[in-house]
Design a protein around this motif. Structure first.
Motif, PDB file in Angstrom:
ATOM      1  N   GLU A 167       0.821  -1.207   0.000  1.00  0.00           N
ATOM      2  CA  GLU A 167       0.000   0.000   0.000  1.00  0.00           C
ATOM      3  C   GLU A 167       0.856   1.259   0.000  1.00  0.00           C
ATOM      4  O   GLU A 167       0.474   2.292  -0.561  1.00  0.00           O
ATOM      5  N   ALA A 168       2.033   1.172   0.611  1.00  0.00           N
ATOM      6  CA  ALA A 168       2.948   2.319   0.654  1.00  0.00           C
ATOM      7  C   ALA A 168       3.746   2.480  -0.631  1.00  0.00           C
ATOM      8  O   ALA A 168       4.513   3.441  -0.764  1.00  0.00           O
ATOM      9  N   GLY A 169       3.599   1.550  -1.570  1.00  0.00           N
ATOM     10  CA  GLY A 169       4.299   1.648  -2.846  1.00  0.00           C
ATOM     11  C   GLY A 169       5.728   1.154  -2.824  1.00  0.00           C
ATOM     12  O   GLY A 169       6.528   1.515  -3.683  1.00  0.00           O
ATOM     13  N   LEU A 170       6.053   0.301  -1.861  1.00  0.00           N
ATOM     14  CA  LEU A 170       7.407  -0.218  -1.714  1.00  0.00           C
ATOM     15  C   LEU A 170       7.476  -1.670  -2.179  1.00  0.00           C
ATOM     16  O   LEU A 170       6.504  -2.418  -2.070  1.00  0.00           O
ATOM     17  N   THR A 171       8.641  -2.056  -2.670  1.00  0.00           N
ATOM     18  CA  THR A 171       8.844  -3.408  -3.190  1.00  0.00           C
ATOM     19  C   THR A 171       9.648  -4.226  -2.188  1.00  0.00           C
ATOM     20  O   THR A 171      10.794  -3.899  -1.879  1.00  0.00           O
ATOM     21  N   ILE A 172       9.060  -5.290  -1.700  1.00  0.00           N
ATOM     22  CA  ILE A 172       9.733  -6.115  -0.695  1.00  0.00           C
ATOM     23  C   ILE A 172      10.838  -6.949  -1.336  1.00  0.00           C
ATOM     24  O   ILE A 172      10.629  -7.609  -2.348  1.00  0.00           O
ATOM     25  N   GLU A 173      12.011  -6.915  -0.723  1.00  0.00           N
ATOM     26  CA  GLU A 173      13.147  -7.726  -1.158  1.00  0.00           C
ATOM     27  C   GLU A 173      13.410  -8.893  -0.214  1.00  0.00           C
ATOM     28  O   GLU A 173      13.898  -9.942  -0.631  1.00  0.00           O
ATOM     29  N   LYS A 174      13.129  -8.712   1.064  1.00  0.00           N
ATOM     30  CA  LYS A 174      13.350  -9.774   2.055  1.00  0.00           C
ATOM     31  C   LYS A 174      12.287  -9.639   3.136  1.00  0.00           C
ATOM     32  O   LYS A 174      12.002  -8.536   3.604  1.00  0.00           O
ATOM     33  N   LEU A 175      11.700 -10.779   3.511  1.00  0.00           N
ATOM     34  CA  LEU A 175      10.639 -10.770   4.508  1.00  0.00           C
ATOM     35  C   LEU A 175      10.620 -12.127   5.206  1.00  0.00           C
ATOM     36  O   LEU A 175      10.402 -13.152   4.561  1.00  0.00           O
ATOM     37  N   HIS A 176      10.901 -12.142   6.502  1.00  0.00           N
ATOM     38  CA  HIS A 176      10.865 -13.406   7.224  1.00  0.00           C
ATOM     39  C   HIS A 176      10.703 -13.161   8.724  1.00  0.00           C
ATOM     40  O   HIS A 176      10.925 -12.057   9.232  1.00  0.00           O
ATOM     41  N   TYR A 177      10.304 -14.200   9.423  1.00  0.00           N
ATOM     42  CA  TYR A 177      10.233 -14.148  10.877  1.00  0.00           C
ATOM     43  C   TYR A 177      11.626 -14.351  11.463  1.00  0.00           C
ATOM     44  O   TYR A 177      12.496 -14.974  10.846  1.00  0.00           O
ATOM     45  N   ALA A 178      11.826 -13.829  12.663  1.00  0.00           N
ATOM     46  CA  ALA A 178      13.099 -13.983  13.364  1.00  0.00           C
ATOM     47  C   ALA A 178      12.838 -14.260  14.833  1.00  0.00           C
ATOM     48  O   ALA A 178      11.899 -13.719  15.423  1.00  0.00           O
ATOM     49  N   ASN A 179      13.679 -15.117  15.405  1.00  0.00           N
ATOM     50  CA  ASN A 179      13.682 -15.414  16.838  1.00  0.00           C
ATOM     51  C   ASN A 179      12.443 -16.211  17.258  1.00  0.00           C
ATOM     52  O   ASN A 179      11.626 -15.760  18.064  1.00  0.00           O
ATOM     53  N   ALA A 180      12.333 -17.422  16.717  1.00  0.00           N
ATOM     54  CA  ALA A 180      11.188 -18.282  17.015  1.00  0.00           C
ATOM     55  C   ALA A 180      11.090 -18.617  18.503  1.00  0.00           C
ATOM     56  O   ALA A 180      10.014 -18.527  19.104  1.00  0.00           O
ATOM     57  N   LEU A 181      12.203 -19.007  19.114  1.00  0.00           N
ATOM     58  CA  LEU A 181      12.163 -19.339  20.539  1.00  0.00           C
ATOM     59  C   LEU A 181      11.870 -18.109  21.392  1.00  0.00           C
ATOM     60  O   LEU A 181      11.273 -18.217  22.468  1.00  0.00           O
ATOM     61  N   SER A 219      19.841 -19.392  10.765  1.00  0.00           N
ATOM     62  CA  SER A 219      20.754 -19.111   9.648  1.00  0.00           C
ATOM     63  C   SER A 219      20.684 -20.205   8.588  1.00  0.00           C
ATOM     64  O   SER A 219      21.076 -20.003   7.442  1.00  0.00           O
ATOM     65  N   ILE A 220      20.139 -21.360   8.980  1.00  0.00           N
ATOM     66  CA  ILE A 220      19.999 -22.492   8.058  1.00  0.00           C
ATOM     67  C   ILE A 220      18.587 -22.571   7.499  1.00  0.00           C
ATOM     68  O   ILE A 220      18.383 -22.706   6.290  1.00  0.00           O
ATOM     69  N   VAL A 221      17.594 -22.471   8.391  1.00  0.00           N
ATOM     70  CA  VAL A 221      16.189 -22.577   7.980  1.00  0.00           C
ATOM     71  C   VAL A 221      15.391 -21.450   8.628  1.00  0.00           C
ATOM     72  O   VAL A 221      15.426 -21.288   9.847  1.00  0.00           O
ATOM     73  N   LYS A 222      14.696 -20.673   7.799  1.00  0.00           N
ATOM     74  CA  LYS A 222      13.856 -19.612   8.342  1.00  0.00           C
ATOM     75  C   LYS A 222      12.599 -20.233   8.965  1.00  0.00           C
ATOM     76  O   LYS A 222      11.941 -21.068   8.352  1.00  0.00           O
ATOM     77  N   PRO A 223      12.248 -19.828  10.182  1.00  0.00           N
ATOM     78  CA  PRO A 223      11.135 -20.459  10.893  1.00  0.00           C
ATOM     79  C   PRO A 223       9.775 -19.976  10.382  1.00  0.00           C
ATOM     80  O   PRO A 223       9.670 -18.891   9.803  1.00  0.00           O
ATOM     81  N   PRO A 224       8.707 -20.747  10.644  1.00  0.00           N
ATOM     82  CA  PRO A 224       7.354 -20.339  10.244  1.00  0.00           C
ATOM     83  C   PRO A 224       6.727 -19.328  11.198  1.00  0.00           C
ATOM     84  O   PRO A 224       5.609 -18.875  10.968  1.00  0.00           O
ATOM     85  N   PHE A 225       7.415 -18.992  12.264  1.00  0.00           N
ATOM     86  CA  PHE A 225       6.933 -17.999  13.220  1.00  0.00           C
ATOM     87  C   PHE A 225       8.145 -17.398  13.916  1.00  0.00           C
ATOM     88  O   PHE A 225       9.262 -17.906  13.811  1.00  0.00           O
ATOM     89  N   GLY A 226       7.932 -16.306  14.644  1.00  0.00           N
ATOM     90  CA  GLY A 226       9.029 -15.684  15.373  1.00  0.00           C
ATOM     91  C   GLY A 226       8.527 -14.560  16.244  1.00  0.00           C
ATOM     92  O   GLY A 226       7.375 -14.133  16.141  1.00  0.00           O
ATOM     93  N   GLN A 227       9.389 -14.064  17.094  1.00  0.00           N
ATOM     94  CA  GLN A 227       9.039 -12.928  17.940  1.00  0.00           C
ATOM     95  C   GLN A 227       8.934 -11.654  17.118  1.00  0.00           C
ATOM     96  O   GLN A 227       8.200 -10.731  17.473  1.00  0.00           O
ATOM     97  N   SER A 228       9.671 -11.603  16.003  1.00  0.00           N
ATOM     98  CA  SER A 228       9.731 -10.404  15.179  1.00  0.00           C
ATOM     99  C   SER A 228       9.531 -10.743  13.708  1.00  0.00           C
ATOM    100  O   SER A 228       9.757 -11.878  13.272  1.00  0.00           O
TER     101      SER A 228
END
Length: 237
Positions: A167-181, A219-228
């Motif tokens: 909606e803001a007109g920006l193009t996403i290059e990277k998007l993932h969850y971080a810090n699952a535990l 760093s090996i596998v991006k989690p399906p959820f995270g704190q951030s």
């Protein structure tokens, strides 16, 4: 100008507590480094912990803060660092100059009612082709009294972050969850035990024992959820 939301005293207490989580901070510092460019601006620098580490890696760095009292502390702490400029800023910004290589903002967007307008304002600060780099808290089910006291209006998922960026007109290059535990620990501490993430044994154990394991795994596998949610978006050229 947007209002500053949340109890500033509680925000400062949380910031001071999290400042002791050195491994956590260095992990999140590293996430942004490839996208900062030569002259980044940070929106919402708080006590300056991230600013100090990023400024060591770039020729020029601009740190900003909305809260007047914390701005005074920030200026005092960064006064001896000649490559760091410090200024007060609220989003949307009145003087969007387009001079910066990137805008980086950690745990700020969730405080702003008009978050799409804030994203557009960040983009106006950045050169065409530059990056917007964000970390925001994830998942509304984890919204706690700590979130409310510190002024959080929302928590995000990848889907809601993608929608706001689009909606803001920006193009996403990277998007993932971080810090699952970290999400599991945060939910348990704040929603079940009603604790705030302040300095103490809980933060130290998390940072020294749990965090390194989490970082290595993600760093090996991006989690399906995270704190951030971590996101990098490109400003249109």
């Amino acid at each position: 100008m947007a209002d500053i939301t949340g109890d500033q005293r509680i925000q400062s207490e949380v910031l001071e507590g999290l400042a002791t989580a050195v491994n956590h901070r260095r992990w999140f510092v590293e996430l942004a480094l490839p996208y900062l460019g030569d002259n980044p601006i940070e929106i919402g620098s708080g006590l300056g912990d991230y600013a100090l580490e990023w400024a060591e890696r770039v020729p020029r760095f601009t740190a900003t803060e909305a809260d007047p009292d914390r701005l005074v502390q920030l200026k005092e702490r960064l006064a001896d660092h000649t490559n760091i400029d410090v200024r007060q800023m609220l989003l949307p910004a009145a003087d969007a100059s387009g001079e910066y290589s990137s805008a980086v903002s950690y745990n700020v967007l969730e405080h702003i009612e008009d978050h799409v307008g804030a994203l557009r304002s960040m983009a106006e600060l950045v050169r065409p082709g530059g990056r917007i780099i964000l970390i925001v808290p994830a998942f509304m089910f984890a919204m706690s009294q700590v979130d409310i006291a510190t002024g959080h209006i929302r928590r995000y998922t990848k889907k809601t972050m993608r929608a706001a960026m689009t909606e803001a007109g920006l193009t996403i290059e990277k998007l993932h969850y971080a810090n699952a535990l970290g999400l599991i620990g945060y939910y348990g501490a704040t929603s079940i035990f009603k604790l705030a993430p302040k300095e103490g044994p809980m933060v130290k154990v998390y940072d020294s024992v749990v965090l390194p394991v989490t970082k290595a795994a993600e760093s090996i596998v991006k989690p399906p959820f995270g704190q951030s949610v971590f996101v990098v978006a490109k400003v249109p050229g």
